[in-house]
Design a protein around this motif. Structure first.
Motif, PDB file in Angstrom:
ATOM      1  N   CYS A 151       0.702  -1.103   0.209  1.00 21.35           N
ATOM      2  CA  CYS A 151       0.276  -0.524   0.189  1.00 21.35           C
ATOM      3  C   CYS A 151       1.048   1.792   0.058  1.00 21.35           C
ATOM      4  O   CYS A 151       1.643   1.425   1.082  1.00 21.35           O
ATOM      5  CB  CYS A 151      -0.988  -0.354   1.476  1.00 21.35           C
ATOM      6  SG  CYS A 151      -1.776   1.370   1.035  1.00 21.35           S
ATOM      7  N   GLU A 198      -0.463   7.919  -2.758  1.00 24.16           N
ATOM      8  CA  GLU A 198      -1.702   7.052  -3.159  1.00 24.16           C
ATOM      9  C   GLU A 198      -2.516   8.683  -4.221  1.00 24.16           C
ATOM     10  O   GLU A 198      -2.999   8.293  -5.225  1.00 24.16           O
ATOM     11  CB  GLU A 198      -2.128   7.079  -1.920  1.00 24.16           C
ATOM     12  CG  GLU A 198      -4.204   6.836  -2.505  1.00 24.16           C
ATOM     13  CD  GLU A 198      -5.121   6.185  -0.840  1.00 24.16           C
ATOM     14  OE1 GLU A 198      -6.516   6.486  -0.805  1.00 24.16           O
ATOM     15  OE2 GLU A 198      -4.238   6.290   0.270  1.00 24.16           O
ATOM     16  N   SER A 233      -9.270   3.116  -8.329  1.00 26.20           N
ATOM     17  CA  SER A 233      -8.764   3.029  -6.097  1.00 26.20           C
ATOM     18  C   SER A 233      -7.792   2.403  -6.208  1.00 26.20           C
ATOM     19  O   SER A 233      -7.638   1.379  -7.229  1.00 26.20           O
ATOM     20  CB  SER A 233     -10.481   1.966  -5.860  1.00 26.20           C
ATOM     21  OG  SER A 233     -10.378   0.566  -6.388  1.00 26.20           O
ATOM     22  N   LEU A 234      -7.462   2.017  -5.390  1.00 21.99           N
ATOM     23  CA  LEU A 234      -5.741   1.650  -5.090  1.00 21.99           C
ATOM     24  C   LEU A 234      -6.036   0.109  -4.805  1.00 21.99           C
ATOM     25  O   LEU A 234      -5.549  -0.367  -5.393  1.00 21.99           O
ATOM     26  CB  LEU A 234      -5.868   1.336  -3.680  1.00 21.99           C
ATOM     27  CG  LEU A 234      -5.221   3.468  -2.761  1.00 21.99           C
ATOM     28  CD1 LEU A 234      -5.262   2.998  -1.399  1.00 21.99           C
ATOM     29  CD2 LEU A 234      -4.413   3.570  -3.556  1.00 21.99           C
ATOM     30  N   ALA A 235      -7.311  -0.877  -4.997  1.00 21.01           N
ATOM     31  CA  ALA A 235      -7.536  -1.713  -5.097  1.00 21.01           C
ATOM     32  C   ALA A 235      -7.483  -2.152  -6.696  1.00 21.01           C
ATOM     33  O   ALA A 235      -7.241  -2.901  -6.915  1.00 21.01           O
ATOM     34  CB  ALA A 235      -8.572  -2.278  -4.880  1.00 21.01           C
ATOM     35  N   SER A 267      -3.147  -3.203  -1.821  1.00 21.18           N
ATOM     36  CA  SER A 267      -4.019  -3.803  -0.645  1.00 21.18           C
ATOM     37  C   SER A 267      -5.046  -2.566   0.143  1.00 21.18           C
ATOM     38  O   SER A 267      -3.843  -1.516   0.573  1.00 21.18           O
ATOM     39  CB  SER A 267      -3.927  -4.393   0.348  1.00 21.18           C
ATOM     40  OG  SER A 267      -3.122  -5.413  -0.056  1.00 21.18           O
ATOM     41  N   ALA A 268      -5.900  -2.801   0.845  1.00 16.49           N
ATOM     42  CA  ALA A 268      -6.127  -1.893   2.492  1.00 16.49           C
ATOM     43  C   ALA A 268      -5.595  -1.240   2.881  1.00 16.49           C
ATOM     44  O   ALA A 268      -4.946  -2.091   3.587  1.00 16.49           O
ATOM     45  CB  ALA A 268      -7.985  -2.346   2.501  1.00 16.49           C
ATOM     46  N   ARG A 269      -4.934  -0.192   3.813  1.00 19.20           N
ATOM     47  CA  ARG A 269      -4.633   0.499   4.138  1.00 19.20           C
ATOM     48  C   ARG A 269      -4.428  -0.282   5.265  1.00 19.20           C
ATOM     49  O   ARG A 269      -3.459  -0.636   6.267  1.00 19.20           O
ATOM     50  CB  ARG A 269      -4.386   2.027   4.472  1.00 19.20           C
ATOM     51  CG  ARG A 269      -3.437   2.664   5.185  1.00 19.20           C
ATOM     52  CD  ARG A 269      -3.504   4.468   5.101  1.00 19.20           C
ATOM     53  NE  ARG A 269      -3.487   4.640   3.376  1.00 19.20           N
ATOM     54  CZ  ARG A 269      -2.792   4.875   2.820  1.00 19.20           C
ATOM     55  NH1 ARG A 269      -1.778   4.376   3.245  1.00 19.20           N
ATOM     56  NH2 ARG A 269      -2.441   5.285   1.770  1.00 19.20           N
ATOM     57  N   GLU A 270      -5.389  -0.480   6.064  1.00 25.95           N
ATOM     58  CA  GLU A 270      -6.348  -0.928   7.271  1.00 25.95           C
ATOM     59  C   GLU A 270      -5.964  -2.472   7.364  1.00 25.95           C
ATOM     60  O   GLU A 270      -5.250  -3.394   8.484  1.00 25.95           O
ATOM     61  CB  GLU A 270      -7.428  -0.858   7.091  1.00 25.95           C
ATOM     62  CG  GLU A 270      -9.291  -1.432   6.709  1.00 25.95           C
ATOM     63  CD  GLU A 270      -9.079  -0.635   5.528  1.00 25.95           C
ATOM     64  OE1 GLU A 270     -10.185  -1.119   4.873  1.00 25.95           O
ATOM     65  OE2 GLU A 270      -8.067   0.237   5.476  1.00 25.95           O
ATOM     66  N   SER A 271      -5.577  -3.225   6.016  1.00 29.72           N
ATOM     67  CA  SER A 271      -5.260  -4.518   6.225  1.00 29.72           C
ATOM     68  C   SER A 271      -4.302  -4.651   6.676  1.00 29.72           C
ATOM     69  O   SER A 271      -3.033  -6.141   7.057  1.00 29.72           O
ATOM     70  CB  SER A 271      -5.843  -5.009   4.712  1.00 29.72           C
ATOM     71  OG  SER A 271      -5.193  -4.899   4.142  1.00 29.72           O
ATOM     72  N   SER A 328       2.518  -7.819  -1.866  1.00 28.45           N
ATOM     73  CA  SER A 328       0.822  -7.721  -1.624  1.00 28.45           C
ATOM     74  C   SER A 328       0.507  -8.727  -2.126  1.00 28.45           C
ATOM     75  O   SER A 328       0.717  -9.740  -2.243  1.00 28.45           O
ATOM     76  CB  SER A 328       1.297  -6.933  -3.461  1.00 28.45           C
ATOM     77  OG  SER A 328       0.113  -6.499  -3.914  1.00 28.45           O
ATOM     78  N   SER A 356      -3.044  -8.641  -3.745  1.00 27.99           N
ATOM     79  CA  SER A 356      -4.199  -8.400  -4.149  1.00 27.99           C
ATOM     80  C   SER A 356      -3.638  -7.663  -5.963  1.00 27.99           C
ATOM     81  O   SER A 356      -2.712  -7.132  -6.005  1.00 27.99           O
ATOM     82  CB  SER A 356      -5.153  -7.612  -3.918  1.00 27.99           C
ATOM     83  OG  SER A 356      -4.538  -6.285  -3.429  1.00 27.99           O
TER      84      SER A 356
END
Length: 498
Positions: free
Chosen positions: A56, A62, A73-75, A80-84, A118, A120
């Motif tokens: 991320c 970003e 989107s980032l995805a 990956s989502a930042r929180e993950s 990563s 994803s």
């Protein structure tokens, strides 16, 4: 959440298309400038993203990526989502938001973290049109947002790694410099550290004599090699390791200064930021103060006076325990320069007063080696620049005359700079004949000094004098100036100095 294998970011790789990693990095830097962000994206960073090492991006990257690929989107970009990647069990995480104070505990809190792989990859958006390459830009830590990728040269402090043969060489510079070789060996020790420290001294000596323009590209190679030594790791004793970190940081500042003086502001910003990161990683307050000092100076020259004030104040905080009144004096003058750029005459005057009081306390054992240029002549020059920025040309000229009278003739480059500053102040104060005479002296020195900064300052003074071209002394100076090599595009033309 611990991950042991990196999953390549195929979506991001598809975005790059047929462009090389370097070309794509240049497009990222250009996009950053379009939205006012500052990142130092390079081919290495692109490779880390595509390999999945960076799960991320930090907030600055970003914003840049989402600007480059509207609607994504980032995805969508394969991240990956930042929180993950910020879970409590994560081994390493994406960059945190900038902190507000120095930290020396670990690279992840001072110079941007490395990232886990990563997990994803998704469909890619068509790449944006290719943009021309630009010089890298970095941001500083402490008061400044988002550390850049160039700061992620995390320095290994254990293990044995073969260090490839390298050389610290400034051969071909305007004045020949000795070649310093680093032998191939498995342990970084006194030989390598001495070579780095010698390179710093060589660069400073050649700059004092000849200016920056002919040195910058040559000096970049020793800098890369110094950081390769840090990356290689060392089993040397702690004192040697500390010297290597300090030497590499000082070398980054010296190369940054060459970029700064030759008008390559983006490169200078990158080198100063790298020095600051090195200082934070090593817990070196002296190096940190030096990096902030030069960062403040660069911000002033680049037209960011508020940032110049903040950096100077951060430098003063770092320097408080170092036992060097002269260093505090210089940092106070950096603050004064920033306040002058803000039009804060009262704040500028107070900072100058603090600088003079500290300077009058004299030299001390804690004075760093790099401050050998900071003598009374430099103090007068920096004060002259403050009054010049505030539009008090006569007062600026008085201090400029003192600076030129006090300057040691061995510092050829500084003598040319002081007289260029004085030429502009005299011209703006209406003392055109004296300005023309001083301008001739600068042109005499420019046969030996290569500095885009000085040529830019002189060009600014010449433009002020053009309406008086009918006067004999002024006409002679303008004619000679027109026949001299022009200042490179983008060179500073206002009141700037070392």
């Amino acid at each position: 959440m611990v991950s042991t294998a990196a999953v390549p970011n195929l979506a991001f790789r598809q975005l790059r298309g047929q462009r090389s990693a370097g070309e794509f990095a240049a497009a990222v830097r250009r996009a950053a400038r379009e939205i006012g962000e500052q990142v130092a994206c390079d081919a290495r960073y692109i490779g880390r993203v595509e390999s999945g090492e960076i799960r991320c991006p930090n907030y600055a990257y970003e914003r840049v990526f989402l600007h480059m690929f509207p609607g994504a989107s980032l995805a969508d970009l394969g991240f990956s989502a930042r929180e993950s990647v910020r879970g409590r069990g994560a081994r390493v995480v994406s960059e945190p938001p900038p902190t507000t104070g120095p930290t020396t505990s670990a690279p992840s809190t001072s110079a941007s973290s490395a990232f886990p792989p990563s997990t994803s990859a998704s469909s890619a958006f068509p790449p944006s049109p290719s943009r021309p390459a630009l010089l890298p830009r970095d941001t500083e830590t402490d008061d400044f947002p988002e550390e850049s990728d160039v700061l992620r040269r995390v320095f290994m402090t254990s293990g044995t790694t073969t260090v490839a043969a390298a050389s610290l060489c400034l051969g071909g510079a305007p004045a020949s410099a000795a070649r310093v070789s680093l032998p191939t060996q498995r342990r970084v020790g006194e030989t390598e550290v001495n070579a780095v420290e010698k390179a710093v001294r060589q660069i400073r000596l050649l700059d004092d004599r000849h200016g920056a323009d002919g040195l910058y590209r040559r000096a970049a190679q020793p800098l890369r090699e110094a950081y390769e030594l840090l990356d290689a790791g060392t089993t040397a004793r702690r004192a040697t390791s500390d010297r290597l970190h300090a030497g590499a940081g000082e070398l980054a500042i010296s190369v940054g200064w060459l970029a700064h003086d030759s008008g390559r502001y983006d490169d200078a910003r990158s080198h100063y930021a790298e020095a600051l990161a090195t200082a934070r990683l090593a817990g070196d307050a002296g190096l940190e103060a030096h990096a902030f000092c030069n960062t403040s100076f660069l911000a002033r020259d680049a037209g960011r006076p508020r940032e110049a004030v903040r950096a100077a104040e951060a430098g003063q905080r770092a320097a408080r325990t170092l036992g060097s009144p002269r260093l505090l004096a210089l940092l106070a003058l950096r603050e004064a320069g920033g306040r002058a750029g803000l039009g804060d005459r009262t704040g500028c005057d107070r900072a100058i007063g603090r600088a003079r009081a500290a300077f009058d306390r004299g030299m001390a054992a804690g004075d760093p080696e790099w401050m050998n240029f900071f003598r009374e002549a430099e103090l007068e020059l920096l004060e002259a620049q403050c009054w010049s920025a505030l539009g008090d040309w006569s007062r600026a000229a008085r201090h400029g005359r003192r600076a030129t009278a006090l300057q040691d003739a061995r510092f050829t480059r500084n003598l040319a700079l002081y007289r260029a500053q004085l030429t502009g102040d005299l011209a703006r104060a209406g003392r055109v004949d004296e300005a023309a005479a001083t301008g001739h002296q600068v042109l005499d020195l420019l046969t030996r000094v290569q500095s885009a900064r000085i040529r830019g300052m002189l060009a600014g003074a010449a433009r002020v004098l053009e309406p008086r071209a009918g006067a004999g002394p002024v006409a002679g100076f303008l004619t000679r100036h027109q026949e001299s090599p022009p200042a490179p595009p983008g060179s500073p033309v206002g009141p700037v100095g070392r």
